[in-house]
Each structure stands twice: as C-alpha cells, then as structure tokens.
Scaffold this motif. Structure first.
Motif, PDB file in Angstrom:
ATOM      1  N   THR A 119     -14.579   0.079  10.908  1.00  0.00           N
ATOM      2  CA  THR A 119     -14.079  -0.098  12.570  1.00  0.00           C
ATOM      3  C   THR A 119     -15.218  -0.628  13.275  1.00  0.00           C
ATOM      4  O   THR A 119     -15.048  -1.104  14.977  1.00  0.00           O
ATOM      5  CB  THR A 119     -14.284   1.823  13.110  1.00  0.00           C
ATOM      6  OG1 THR A 119     -16.127   1.779  13.148  1.00  0.00           O
ATOM      7  CG2 THR A 119     -13.426   2.800  12.049  1.00  0.00           C
ATOM      8  N   ASN A 121     -15.226  -3.787  13.341  1.00  0.00           N
ATOM      9  CA  ASN A 121     -14.781  -5.633  12.763  1.00  0.00           C
ATOM     10  C   ASN A 121     -15.865  -5.944  11.479  1.00  0.00           C
ATOM     11  O   ASN A 121     -15.254  -7.401  11.266  1.00  0.00           O
ATOM     12  CB  ASN A 121     -14.609  -6.070  14.048  1.00  0.00           C
ATOM     13  CG  ASN A 121     -13.412  -4.981  14.307  1.00  0.00           C
ATOM     14  OD1 ASN A 121     -12.698  -4.468  14.648  1.00  0.00           O
ATOM     15  ND2 ASN A 121     -13.736  -5.703  15.900  1.00  0.00           N
ATOM     16  N   VAL A 137     -13.223  -8.684  10.272  1.00  0.00           N
ATOM     17  CA  VAL A 137     -12.122  -8.891  10.013  1.00  0.00           C
ATOM     18  C   VAL A 137     -11.308  -8.652  11.529  1.00  0.00           C
ATOM     19  O   VAL A 137     -12.228  -8.717  12.311  1.00  0.00           O
ATOM     20  CB  VAL A 137     -11.805  -7.680   9.331  1.00  0.00           C
ATOM     21  CG1 VAL A 137     -12.244  -7.420   8.604  1.00  0.00           C
ATOM     22  CG2 VAL A 137     -12.365  -6.078  10.418  1.00  0.00           C
ATOM     23  N   ASP A 138     -10.145  -8.907  11.895  1.00  0.00           N
ATOM     24  CA  ASP A 138      -9.276  -9.249  12.853  1.00  0.00           C
ATOM     25  C   ASP A 138      -9.618  -7.928  13.282  1.00  0.00           C
ATOM     26  O   ASP A 138      -9.125  -6.929  12.793  1.00  0.00           O
ATOM     27  CB  ASP A 138      -8.909  -9.961  12.850  1.00  0.00           C
ATOM     28  CG  ASP A 138      -7.139  -9.716  14.114  1.00  0.00           C
ATOM     29  OD1 ASP A 138      -7.912  -8.983  15.286  1.00  0.00           O
ATOM     30  OD2 ASP A 138      -5.981  -9.898  14.120  1.00  0.00           O
ATOM     31  N   ASP A 140      -7.566  -5.813  14.732  1.00  0.00           N
ATOM     32  CA  ASP A 140      -6.142  -5.504  15.398  1.00  0.00           C
ATOM     33  C   ASP A 140      -4.845  -5.214  13.334  1.00  0.00           C
ATOM     34  O   ASP A 140      -4.497  -4.093  13.338  1.00  0.00           O
ATOM     35  CB  ASP A 140      -5.113  -6.569  15.649  1.00  0.00           C
ATOM     36  CG  ASP A 140      -5.293  -6.667  17.161  1.00  0.00           C
ATOM     37  OD1 ASP A 140      -6.084  -5.891  18.305  1.00  0.00           O
ATOM     38  OD2 ASP A 140      -4.985  -8.009  17.677  1.00  0.00           O
ATOM     39  N   SER A 141      -5.990  -5.860  12.582  1.00  0.00           N
ATOM     40  CA  SER A 141      -5.287  -5.240  11.634  1.00  0.00           C
ATOM     41  C   SER A 141      -6.721  -6.504  10.951  1.00  0.00           C
ATOM     42  O   SER A 141      -6.929  -6.708   9.470  1.00  0.00           O
ATOM     43  CB  SER A 141      -3.894  -7.023  10.991  1.00  0.00           C
ATOM     44  OG  SER A 141      -4.478  -8.278  11.151  1.00  0.00           O
ATOM     45  N   VAL A 142      -6.571  -4.733  10.063  1.00  0.00           N
ATOM     46  CA  VAL A 142      -7.970  -4.525   9.416  1.00  0.00           C
ATOM     47  C   VAL A 142      -7.146  -4.236   7.472  1.00  0.00           C
ATOM     48  O   VAL A 142      -6.507  -3.192   7.281  1.00  0.00           O
ATOM     49  CB  VAL A 142      -8.637  -3.092   9.263  1.00  0.00           C
ATOM     50  CG1 VAL A 142      -9.989  -3.752   8.273  1.00  0.00           C
ATOM     51  CG2 VAL A 142      -9.575  -3.165  10.899  1.00  0.00           C
ATOM     52  N   ARG A 143      -7.545  -5.582   6.966  1.00  0.00           N
ATOM     53  CA  ARG A 143      -6.806  -5.286   5.349  1.00  0.00           C
ATOM     54  C   ARG A 143      -7.315  -5.714   4.720  1.00  0.00           C
ATOM     55  O   ARG A 143      -8.247  -7.148   4.695  1.00  0.00           O
ATOM     56  CB  ARG A 143      -5.459  -5.888   5.483  1.00  0.00           C
ATOM     57  CG  ARG A 143      -4.706  -6.661   4.696  1.00  0.00           C
ATOM     58  CD  ARG A 143      -3.113  -6.994   4.497  1.00  0.00           C
ATOM     59  NE  ARG A 143      -2.059  -6.530   3.347  1.00  0.00           N
ATOM     60  CZ  ARG A 143      -2.085  -7.665   3.166  1.00  0.00           C
ATOM     61  NH1 ARG A 143      -1.645  -9.375   3.463  1.00  0.00           N
ATOM     62  NH2 ARG A 143      -1.386  -7.994   1.336  1.00  0.00           N
TER      63      ARG A 143
END
Length: 148
Positions: A119, A121, A137-138, A140-143
């Motif tokens: 969390t 990022n 990671v971004d 807004d879109s953790v993928r």
C-alpha cells in the motif's frame, strides 16, 4: 404374426429414408455450448476474485499501520505451486506463511516466488525467503501481472 403383417412391416422398415444429419450445424451448436460454459466459468472466477479483493481488507482487521520491509530474510521459502492468499502483510501459501512487512495491495505468484505491491506503492520480490524492493506502482491502479 401373420405373413402379410410381417412382410408389410419389413417393407415399411426398409423403405424409410432417414435424412443425413447436418454435421456443420451440430458442431456449431456444440461450440456455442462450450463457449457459453467457458464464459460462465470465467465469469464465476471473476466474481470470486472480486469478492476476495473486497473481503480480504475487511477481514484483515482494519488499517493497522505496517512499516515497509526492513529485513532481508524471512522464514523458510514459500512454495509456489499451491493455493495462496494474503491477510494484511502476510502471504499464506499452503501451510507456510511469510510476513512481508508492509500491507499488501496486490500480489502474484510466479515460477520463482511472489511479487507483492504494498500500500506504500512499492513493489517487492519474495524469493527463497528474501524480500527485496524491485520497483514502484501507480497508486491509482495497483495491478500486477505474471505469466509462465
């Protein structure tokens, strides 16, 4: 049975002209049924995945502050070919578990270990019990995505 009845039945049975089945239509109907079953299976898996994503944070006990991973060695290596799940900052794989040290937003298992997005990022690799930072990671879109 009389001879007349017997010959009548025999004549009628040999004179029947059964239509040849249309194999293309039968194959198309079977393909549609398979696609429908496959779509239902994929939809069911997607529903379970969404339910899991929504339920894991709710069951993990709230927003406990968990700091980033400061250790480089964890417990024994986690197995990769078994059912795995995450609770808070802990990866459970079969009968084993490893605390990554940061609340997990997403994770994937690959052939050599696990990749975890926290969390915070940051992306971590969990390989043979060692936890190391490998990227970001971004928010807004953790993928995370993997393949073999």
């Amino acid at each position: 049975m009389t001879e007349k009845l017997r010959s009548l039945l025999h004549d009628r049975a040999t004179d029947v002209d059964f239509a040849t089945p249309d194999l293309d239509t039968l194959v198309r109907a079977g393909d549609r049924r398979r696609r429908r079953r496959g779509g239902a299976l994929v939809g069911g898996v997607a529903v379970l995945a969404v339910a899991g994503v929504l339920m894991v944070p709710a069951l993990s006990g709230g927003d406990d502050p968990v700091g980033p991973a400061t250790h480089t060695m964890s417990t024994a290596p986690l197995p990769t070919g078994v059912l795995s799940w995450v609770t808070g900052s802990v990866i459970h794989a079969g009968e084993r578990e490893t605390d990554v040290g940061v609340r997990i937003a997403a994770y994937v298992a690959n052939d050599t270990g696990y990749v975890v997005a926290g969390t915070d990022n940051t992306v971590y690799a969990v390989v043979d019990g060692a936890i190391s930072e490998i990227g970001r990671v971004d928010a807004d879109s953790v993928r995370l995505v993997t393949d073999h």
